[in-house]
Enzyme design. Structure first.
Site, short mmCIF file in Angstrom:
data_model
loop_
_atom_site.label_atom_id
_atom_site.label_comp_id
_atom_site.label_asym_id
_atom_site.label_seq_id
_atom_site.Cartn_x
_atom_site.Cartn_y
_atom_site.Cartn_z
CB SER A 11 -0.96 -0.04 1.19
OG SER A 11 -1.93 0.99 1.09
CG HIS A 38 -4.28 -1.01 -0.72
ND1 HIS A 38 -4.02 -0.97 0.63
CD2 HIS A 38 -4.79 -2.25 -0.96
CE1 HIS A 38 -4.37 -2.12 1.18
NE2 HIS A 38 -4.82 -2.91 0.24
CG ASP A 131 -5.77 -5.78 2.37
OD1 ASP A 131 -6.21 -6.92 2.62
OD2 ASP A 131 -5.73 -5.29 1.23
#
Length: 191
Positions: A11, A38, A131
Site C-alpha cells: 500500500s 492499493h 490488509d
C-alpha cells in the site's frame, strides 16, 4: 523448491518498494506473480506501463477469466479484487471492499492459498492498514513460504506489523534482502 506462484501485497510506499523488488525477478522464472497495490478506485492504473520496462517478465494488468501463465507478472486493476481460481485462472471481482480496500491483499492471498498451497510464496510489504495479515495467515496454514518487509524499514509499518502479529514465524527481511531472495527464487519449503 521453486514456487508455482508469488503473491505480493503493498500500500503506502508500495510503488517505491516494488521498483526495488520486481526488477529482481529473473527472466526464466517459471512462476506467475500477482501483485495487489492499493490504488484509487476512480483512476486508471499505470502500473503495467511503469513496471514493464524495468522487469524481465511479461507485465500486464490482470483480466477476468484469463488463464494464468508462468513467467507473467499480473497487477490487480483499480476497484477490482484479483482472485485466483482453479485452472489456474484469474478472476476479477467487484465484491465489497475487504479491510476498506478493493483490490484486497487478503482476497488475493486467500484464493491463491486455496489453489497453490505449499507451492506459493507470499510477501507483505509497506502499508498503513491491516490488509494482508489474514491473507498471510491463510498462506501459512496452507504451508506456503511467507516473507514480510521489516516494519522498522517500511514507509508504512502498520501492514507488515499486522502481518507479523498473525504470522510470527514469517521471515522478516529488508527490501534488498527480499530482492536478493527473488533473484535466486529457489528456497526450501517451510518446516
Amino acid at each position: 523448491m521453486t514456487p508455482a506462484a508469488i503473491v505480493i501485497g503493498a500500500s503506502v510506499g508500495g510503488v517505491e518498494a516494488l521498483l526495488q523488488l520486481l526488477p529482481a525477478l529473473p527472466r526464466d522464472l517459471d512462476a506467475a506473480v500477482f501483485v495487489v497495490l492499493h490504488l484509487p478506485p476512480d483512476r486508471a492504473s499505470l502500473l503495467a506501463d511503469i513496471f514493464a520496462p524495468a522487469c524481465a517478465l511479461a507485465v500486464k494488468e490482470a483480466e477476468d477469466k484469463e488463464p494464468v501463465l508462468p513467467g507473467t507478472l499480473y497487477f490487480a486493476p483499480p476497484d477490482y479484487h484479483l482472485l485466483i481460481d482453479t485452472g489456474p485462472q484469474v478472476v476479477l471481482s467487484a465484491d465489497a471492499p475487504v479491510q476498506f480496500s478493493r483490490p484486497s491483499i487478503d482476497a488475493l492471498f486467500e484464493t491463491a492459498a486455496d489453489v497453490y498451497g505449499r507451492r506459493l510464496l507470499g510477501i507483505v510489504l509497506t502499508g498503513n492498514s491491516e490488509d494482508g495479515a489474514a491473507g498471510l495467515a491463510a498462506l501459512a496454514r496452507a504451508g506456503a513460504r511467507t516473507l514480510v518487509q521489516d516494519p522498522a524499514r517500511a514507509r508504512g509499518p502498520i501492514m507488515p506489523s499486522a502481518a507479523l502479529r498473525r504470522v510470527p514465524q514469517a521471515e522478516v527481511l529488508a527490501l534488498a534482502d527480499i530482492a536478493a531472495r527473488l533473484h535466486s527464487i529457489t528456497f526450501d519449503p517451510p518446516p
